[in-house]
Design an enzyme around this catalytic site. Structure first.
Site, PDB file in Angstrom:
ATOM      1  N   LYS A   4      -5.743  -8.197  23.088  1.00 18.89           N
ATOM      2  CA  LYS A   4      -4.661  -9.071  22.609  1.00 18.89           C
ATOM      3  C   LYS A   4      -4.666 -10.384  23.379  1.00 18.89           C
ATOM      4  O   LYS A   4      -4.485 -11.456  22.796  1.00 18.89           O
ATOM      5  CB  LYS A   4      -3.301  -8.376  22.763  1.00 18.89           C
ATOM      6  CG  LYS A   4      -3.095  -7.305  21.727  1.00 18.89           C
ATOM      7  CD  LYS A   4      -1.688  -6.778  21.722  1.00 18.89           C
ATOM      8  CE  LYS A   4      -1.544  -5.764  20.586  1.00 18.89           C
ATOM      9  NZ  LYS A   4      -0.472  -4.846  20.757  1.00 18.89           N
ATOM     10  N   GLY A 214      21.308   0.043   1.431  1.00 21.77           N
ATOM     11  CA  GLY A 214      19.892   0.341   1.196  1.00 21.77           C
ATOM     12  C   GLY A 214      19.571   1.773   1.567  1.00 21.77           C
ATOM     13  O   GLY A 214      20.437   2.658   1.509  1.00 21.77           O
ATOM     14  N   CYS A 221      14.357  -1.881  16.848  1.00 20.79           N
ATOM     15  CA  CYS A 221      15.553  -2.285  17.612  1.00 20.79           C
ATOM     16  C   CYS A 221      16.779  -1.440  17.300  1.00 20.79           C
ATOM     17  O   CYS A 221      17.302  -0.763  18.185  1.00 20.79           O
ATOM     18  CB  CYS A 221      15.845  -3.749  17.349  1.00 20.79           C
ATOM     19  SG  CYS A 221      14.445  -4.793  17.757  1.00 20.79           S
TER      20      CYS A 221
END
Ligand code: UGA
Length: 391
Positions: A4, A214, A221
């Protein structure tokens, strides 16, 4: 991690976050990516800790990455640690005990994935917590960094700053579970939750945001932070009853889709179910705690065959999907399917040729829209059975 860092050095951002790659490229000359702590300590005085704090089996936050940062710091009197990672209340105090020489400021982040760059540039507020015992000059130095953003500043103590972060996420999650329950009741009594949410949201004290019902909230989180706050309360001897329900409602919400499919199809054994969307929300390839994974598992548990498509999150989800087939396009997933379940509201799903190509390809014209994203009237007119949430 080394890969990364290499990618970042080349100006490539190894996550899907709108605007981030451009930001990194624009500032390439001022950015230095390294895995060596001493290369950071030498030029910098304010050290922002942004490591992840994933949940442990008990629901507490795993602070091992934070601890390893603190261990690497040594006892410098010149450096200050600015905590951006989401940590339990009390972490700042514990770090300050371990590394008394180092200054400490809590500076929680409120960025939404998929909108992080914009949220950073236009924050609702910047929270900075320092303890009185520490030098309040540190708080001023952190504030000075953010001043160009013209944000509202909340200057407070470390524990309160830590609590603002957890309480904000828990409150937003509570709003979602609340509207999901209103949606479920609306289905029973014949109300339309979209109208209800609009009517509620116009009240300034309630506000329109985070009232979209939904198939449950996901991501790295809300699930983690709601559990962490519940555990934090429990560890201090307080039973946070409301959050227990928020979590339970969210878990139930993910599973309600199964009942809707069964109402139309009967047993799901051998049925082909297409999942449209895998990411926990659009504009990200993140599938952590994504409802899609729970649904895929439950559907396979019921004997259904699952095929799934997501414009970006396919590779990230593949390992967690078991026997499910990850398709290269929505049409491939829908081909011969007995039902389509819309899991993530990617714009391309609204643009599909539902009346023509999709209708021809699906074996049974059944759509369960987990985000109330598609045009119900249009689908019904095209001969689909359409099930939304709370309408
Ligand atoms: C959330 C918070 O919104 C950020 O303020 C916070 O900084 C971040 O967590 C964090 O702690 O790092 P994020 O998880 O990226 O951001 O995404 P959200 O947009 O908040 O959505 C979370 C979940 O709630 C998604 O699954 C989304 O579909 C769901 N949601 C959101 C609803 O079901 N209904 C809504 O009305 C809003």
């Amino acid at each position: 991690m080394a890969e990364k860092v290499e990618a970042l050095r080349r100006g490539e951002v190894p996550i899907h976050e709108p605007g981030l790659a451009e930001l990194v490229q624009r500032n390439a000359e001022r950015l230095h990516f390294t895995l060596e702590m001493r290369e950071v300590l030498e030029p910098a005085r304010l050290l922002f800790c942004c490591v992840d704090t994933p949940p442990t089996v008990s629901g507490d936050a795993d602070l091992s990455h934070v601890h390893s940062v603190v261990d690497d710091l040594g006892d410098s009197t010149e450096h200050a640690l600015v905590m951006k990672s989401t940590v339990p209340v009390g972490t700042g105090r514990a770090v300050s005990r371990r590394r008394a020489a180092i200054g400490y400021a809590a500076n929680p982040e409120f960025l939404k994935e998929g909108n992080a760059v914009d949220d950073f540039m236009r924050p609702d507020r910047v929270v900075i917590g320092v303890d009185e015992s520490a030098n309040s000059v540190l708080g001023d130095r952190v504030e000075a960094l953010y001043r160009p953003l013209e944000a509202e500043f909340v200057r407070t103590d470390v524990a309160s700053a830590e609590m603002i972060k957890l309480a904000s996420n828990a409150f937003l999650a509570t709003k979602i579970s609340f509207i999901n329950e209103i949606a479920n009741v609306s289905e029973e009594v014949g109300a339309d939750v979209a109208e209800v949410a609009r009517g509620m949201g116009l009240d300034d004290r309630i506000g329109p945001q985070f009232l979209r019902p939904g198939i449950g909230y996901g991501g790295s989180c809300f699930p983690k932070d709601v559990s962490a706050l519940k555990q934090l309360a429990g560890n201090s001897g307080y039973h946070f009853q409301l959050l227990t329900s928020v979590i339970e409602v969210n878990e139930m919400q993910k599973r309600r889709t199964i009942g809707k499919l069964q109402r139309h199809l009967g047993s799901l054994v051998g049925r082909e179910i297409a999942l449209l969307g895998l990411a926990f929300k659009p504009d990200t390839d993140d599938v952590r705690e994504a409802t899609s994974l729970v649904l895929a598992g439950r559907l396979q548990g019921e004997g259904a065959r699952v095929r799934a498509y997501d414009p970006v999150a396919g590779p990230a989800a593949r390992d967690a999907l078991g026997e499910a087939r990850v398709c290269d396009s929505a049409l491939e997933a829908l081909d011969g399917a007995d039902a389509a379940v819309l899991v993530t509201e990617w714009p391309e799903f609204a643009e599909l040729d539902w009346e023509g190509e999709v209708r021809r390809r699906m074996a049974t014209p059944l759509v369960v829209d987990g985000r109330n994203f598609l045009d119900a009237g249009r689908l019904r007119a095209a001969g689909f059975s359409y099930e939304g949430v709370g309408r």
